[in-house]
Motif scaffolding. Structure first.
Motif, mmCIF file in Angstrom:
data_model
loop_
_atom_site.group_PDB
_atom_site.id
_atom_site.type_symbol
_atom_site.label_atom_id
_atom_site.label_comp_id
_atom_site.label_asym_id
_atom_site.label_seq_id
_atom_site.Cartn_x
_atom_site.Cartn_y
_atom_site.Cartn_z
ATOM 1 N N ASP A 291 -7.493 -12.343 -15.334
ATOM 2 C CA ASP A 291 -7.358 -12.794 -13.946
ATOM 3 C C ASP A 291 -6.426 -11.915 -13.121
ATOM 4 O OD1 ASP A 291 -9.004 -14.854 -14.637
ATOM 5 O OD2 ASP A 291 -7.439 -16.389 -14.730
ATOM 6 N N GLY A 292 -5.911 -10.838 -13.719
ATOM 7 C CA GLY A 292 -4.953 -10.003 -13.006
ATOM 8 C C GLY A 292 -3.600 -10.655 -12.883
ATOM 9 N N GLY A 293 -3.277 -11.526 -13.828
ATOM 10 C CA GLY A 293 -2.026 -12.273 -13.775
ATOM 11 C C GLY A 293 -0.825 -11.537 -14.325
ATOM 12 N N THR A 294 -1.029 -10.291 -14.715
ATOM 13 C CA THR A 294 0.105 -9.479 -15.171
ATOM 14 C C THR A 294 0.167 -8.222 -14.314
ATOM 15 O OG1 THR A 294 -1.323 -8.471 -16.855
ATOM 16 C CG2 THR A 294 0.055 -10.321 -17.544
ATOM 17 N N PRO A 295 1.325 -7.892 -13.756
ATOM 18 C CA PRO A 295 1.434 -6.741 -12.853
ATOM 19 C C PRO A 295 1.286 -5.418 -13.584
ATOM 20 C CG PRO A 295 3.600 -7.657 -13.311
ATOM 21 C CD PRO A 295 2.620 -8.588 -13.931
ATOM 22 N N GLN A 296 0.712 -4.451 -12.888
ATOM 23 C CA GLN A 296 0.529 -3.113 -13.450
ATOM 24 C C GLN A 296 1.421 -2.130 -12.700
ATOM 25 O OE1 GLN A 296 -1.501 -2.636 -16.164
ATOM 26 N NE2 GLN A 296 -1.739 -4.859 -16.085
ATOM 27 N N TYR A 297 2.311 -1.472 -13.426
ATOM 28 C CA TYR A 297 3.203 -0.500 -12.816
ATOM 29 C C TYR A 297 3.766 0.381 -13.928
ATOM 30 C CZ TYR A 297 6.559 -3.945 -14.459
ATOM 31 O OH TYR A 297 7.248 -4.821 -15.247
ATOM 32 N N ALA A 298 4.275 1.541 -13.556
ATOM 33 C CA ALA A 298 4.750 2.505 -14.548
ATOM 34 C C ALA A 298 6.074 2.058 -15.163
ATOM 35 C CB ALA A 298 4.924 3.878 -13.887
ATOM 36 N N PHE B 235 7.483 -8.254 -8.491
ATOM 37 C CA PHE B 235 6.793 -6.970 -8.534
ATOM 38 C C PHE B 235 5.976 -6.817 -7.253
ATOM 39 C CE2 PHE B 235 7.106 -8.754 -12.807
ATOM 40 C CZ PHE B 235 7.850 -7.771 -13.450
ATOM 41 N N ALA B 236 5.961 -5.629 -6.694
ATOM 42 C CA ALA B 236 5.228 -5.393 -5.449
ATOM 43 C C ALA B 236 3.757 -5.742 -5.621
ATOM 44 C CB ALA B 236 5.372 -3.934 -5.025
ATOM 45 N N GLY B 237 3.233 -6.552 -4.699
ATOM 46 C CA GLY B 237 1.828 -6.910 -4.744
ATOM 47 C C GLY B 237 1.493 -7.988 -5.748
ATOM 48 N N PHE B 238 2.500 -8.591 -6.352
ATOM 49 C CA PHE B 238 2.245 -9.593 -7.376
ATOM 50 C C PHE B 238 3.167 -10.775 -7.171
ATOM 51 C CE2 PHE B 238 3.365 -11.597 -11.396
ATOM 52 C CZ PHE B 238 2.125 -11.890 -11.924
ATOM 53 N N ASP C 29 0.835 -1.214 0.000
ATOM 54 C CA ASP C 29 0.000 0.000 0.000
ATOM 55 C C ASP C 29 0.863 1.256 0.000
ATOM 56 O OD1 ASP C 29 -2.260 -1.568 0.020
ATOM 57 O OD2 ASP C 29 -2.613 -1.374 2.184
ATOM 58 N N PHE C 30 1.919 1.270 0.791
ATOM 59 C CA PHE C 30 2.812 2.425 0.813
ATOM 60 C C PHE C 30 3.507 2.607 -0.538
ATOM 61 C CE2 PHE C 30 3.039 2.774 5.599
ATOM 62 C CZ PHE C 30 2.831 4.139 5.652
ATOM 63 N N ILE C 31 3.989 1.496 -1.114
ATOM 64 C CA ILE C 31 4.705 1.590 -2.390
ATOM 65 C C ILE C 31 3.806 2.154 -3.479
ATOM 66 C CG2 ILE C 31 5.700 0.195 -4.253
ATOM 67 C CD1 ILE C 31 6.930 -1.590 -2.101
ATOM 68 N N PHE C 32 2.549 1.712 -3.523
ATOM 69 C CA PHE C 32 1.657 2.193 -4.578
ATOM 70 C C PHE C 32 1.123 3.586 -4.286
ATOM 71 C CE2 PHE C 32 1.863 -2.106 -6.157
ATOM 72 C CZ PHE C 32 1.815 -1.893 -7.535
ATOM 73 N N ALA C 33 1.070 3.977 -3.024
ATOM 74 C CA ALA C 33 0.737 5.371 -2.724
ATOM 75 C C ALA C 33 1.808 6.283 -3.302
ATOM 76 C CB ALA C 33 0.606 5.564 -1.214
ATOM 77 N N ARG C 34 3.067 5.898 -3.093
ATOM 78 C CA ARG C 34 4.161 6.688 -3.673
ATOM 79 C C ARG C 34 4.136 6.609 -5.198
ATOM 80 N NH1 ARG C 34 10.328 5.303 -2.138
ATOM 81 N NH2 ARG C 34 9.803 3.421 -3.333
ATOM 82 N N GLU C 35 3.907 5.410 -5.730
ATOM 83 C CA GLU C 35 3.879 5.206 -7.170
ATOM 84 C C GLU C 35 2.805 6.063 -7.840
ATOM 85 O OE1 GLU C 35 4.899 3.006 -10.823
ATOM 86 O OE2 GLU C 35 5.912 3.482 -8.944
ATOM 87 N N ASN C 36 1.637 6.157 -7.199
ATOM 88 C CA ASN C 36 0.506 6.875 -7.780
ATOM 89 C C ASN C 36 0.418 8.330 -7.318
ATOM 90 O OD1 ASN C 36 -0.324 4.502 -9.116
ATOM 91 N ND2 ASN C 36 -1.419 3.802 -7.290
ATOM 92 N N GLU C 37 1.463 8.762 -6.611
ATOM 93 C CA GLU C 37 1.539 10.144 -6.112
ATOM 94 C C GLU C 37 0.347 10.491 -5.235
ATOM 95 O OE1 GLU C 37 2.144 12.681 -9.485
ATOM 96 O OE2 GLU C 37 4.188 11.954 -9.826
ATOM 97 N N ALA C 38 -0.098 9.510 -4.454
ATOM 98 C CA ALA C 38 -1.151 9.741 -3.468
ATOM 99 C C ALA C 38 -0.511 10.212 -2.161
ATOM 100 C CB ALA C 38 -1.933 8.454 -3.238
ATOM 101 N N SER D 285 10.394 9.634 -18.042
ATOM 102 C CA SER D 285 9.053 10.209 -18.024
ATOM 103 C C SER D 285 8.201 9.507 -19.074
ATOM 104 C CB SER D 285 9.098 11.718 -18.311
ATOM 105 O OG SER D 285 9.554 11.965 -19.637
ATOM 106 N N GLY D 286 6.892 9.797 -19.035
ATOM 107 C CA GLY D 286 6.004 9.190 -20.020
ATOM 108 C C GLY D 286 5.806 7.711 -19.767
ATOM 109 N N ASP D 287 5.706 6.952 -20.859
ATOM 110 C CA ASP D 287 5.423 5.533 -20.734
ATOM 111 C C ASP D 287 6.097 4.772 -21.864
ATOM 112 O OD1 ASP D 287 4.240 3.341 -19.487
ATOM 113 O OD2 ASP D 287 2.520 3.380 -20.834
ATOM 114 N N SER D 288 6.614 3.585 -21.553
ATOM 115 C CA SER D 288 7.233 2.737 -22.562
ATOM 116 C C SER D 288 6.192 1.779 -23.141
ATOM 117 C CB SER D 288 8.383 1.909 -21.948
ATOM 118 O OG SER D 288 9.448 2.736 -21.551
ATOM 119 N N PRO D 289 6.374 1.363 -24.378
ATOM 120 C CA PRO D 289 5.448 0.381 -24.952
ATOM 121 C C PRO D 289 5.565 -0.958 -24.239
ATOM 122 C CG PRO D 289 7.345 0.716 -26.402
ATOM 123 C CD PRO D 289 7.427 1.763 -25.330
#
Length: 376
Positions: free
Chosen positions: A104-111, A347-350, A19-28, A80-84
């Motif tokens: 099924d959420g079997g692939t992690p989502q991260y920047a 990957f965090a959370g995965f 939760d902390f890692i994704f708060a930082r990741e998502n700039e929350a 910055s931005g996003d890679s393909p």
């Protein structure tokens, strides 16, 4: 005689950490001091669990990192931005399975930002915190030897693709220059540094699947040259390298064989060589090391994966013994350390393996290593 035990590095993170890692990741909003306290506490618990499982050479579990490669975007400028996104070629051959993973959420989502500017260090504050947490935990639990993972120039270029430097080689050179200090700082702190290098195998069917094997091996050789440049001031006996074909349960029918990447792997400035040899696609490749025994430098220590990291089967200790003994017969007991195929928390959370089962696998690893040592 005893056979030492270790693993590839990442371990399951508890939900508060994620939760902390994704708060930082998502700039929350989050409290930085609470973040640091959480990470320090979690590392102490992670080291304690490794010790309880029987692991000799421990890590911090990569607790504070979003992933083993993309964490660099938070510590270095130029991204910055996003890679393909490039799905591995084997999953593209089985689109129904790829869809199932996605559904099924079997692939992690991260920047995965692009490199859009000069890559330079933002300072080593985060690294120093990680080092302090691991060393404090090691001291508390009486552990003499630990390691810390760091991204290789090649794996950074795989996940955070270049949109700034004129050539891939120029990008690799810039990454090597930037990462050099990180590697040196880890070793100066009394830890071994582990370079994670799936770019030497996974990238064959993820980014370079339009090339021939020979063309890919030339690129992989350039990745090793960049890595060796970054390691030029680090003693070789303090360096570990890990190669893999992707830590996911899938067909892996496009994996390049160990027999083809063997020379490239052996050319890295690393004493300890960690590789997959438990999963069904690569379990047979211990024979490559047997058949190429004369080409294994005398100063190399083999760290085969004797437990798998993509299924929830817990290996029987006798299976672990058999896997260890194959390599003992090749290079001798003093040059074998029992390891894992890959990380358990890439990957965090995965992670495909349940956290409790991950540590049960490490216990089986340690039990098998103990038996193998007693029988040698």
């Amino acid at each position: 005689m005893t056979i030492k035990t270790t693993h590839v590095g990442s371990l399951p993170r508890k939900q508060e950490v994620v939760d902390f890692i994704f708060a930082r990741e998502n700039e929350a909003p989050y409290e930085p001091q609470a973040f640091d306290t959480c990470m320090t506490t979690a590392v102490a618990e992670t080291v304690a669990r490794q010790v309880a499982a029987g692991v000799d050479i421990v890590s911090d579990g990569e607790t504070s990192k979003i992933s083993y490669a993309t964490y660099v975007k938070d510590r270095y400028t130029g991204f910055s931005g996003d890679s393909p996104r490039n799905a591995p070629a084997d999953l593209k051959q089985f689109p129904s399975f790829l869809k199932r993973l996605a559904d099924d959420g079997g692939t992690p989502q991260y920047a995965r930002p692009m490199c859009t500017g000069e890559v330079t260090s933002k300072g080593q504050g985060e690294l120093q915190k990680d080092i302090a947490s691991l060393k404090d935990a090691m001291a508390t639990h009486g552990v003499e030897r630990g390691f810390m993972n760091a991204a290789s120039p090649g794996v950074i270029s795989l996940f955070l693709q270049n949109d700034y430097y004129k050539t891939r080689d120029a990008y690799l050179a810039a990454l090597a220059d930037a990462m050099k200090a990180e590697y040196e700082t880890i070793v100066a702190a009394g830890l071994d540094v582990q370079l994670d290098c799936p770019d030497l195998a996974l990238s064959r069917h993820m980014l370079f699947n339009d090339l021939t094997d020979a063309e890919f091996l030339k690129i992989a050789g350039g990745h090793v040259e960049a890595l060796n440049h970054a390691l030029q001031d680090v003693p070789q006996d303090r360096v570990r390298i890990h190669i893999c074909w992707g830590n996911y349960e899938g067909p892996h029918v496009c994996d390049i064989g160990m027999e083809k990447v063997f020379d490239t792997l052996m050319g890295a400035k690393a004493r300890y060589v960690l590789f997959e040899t438990s999963n069904p696609r690569h379990a047979h490749e211990w024979t490559v090391f047997r058949d190429r025994r004369a080409d294994i430098p005398d100063d190399k220590v083999l760290v085969p994966g004797v437990v798998d990291t993509t299924t929830n089967f817990v290996e029987h200790p006798e299976v672990v013994v058999q896997r260890i003994e194959r390599f003992v017969d090749i290079v001798g007991q003093e040059r074998v350390i029992a390891g894992s195929d890959c990380g358990f928390g890439t990957f965090a959370g995965f992670g495909a393996v349940d956290p409790q089962i991950a540590y049960a696998k490490l216990e089986a690893l340690a039990q098998g290593a103990r038996l193998a040592g007693e029988r040698a």
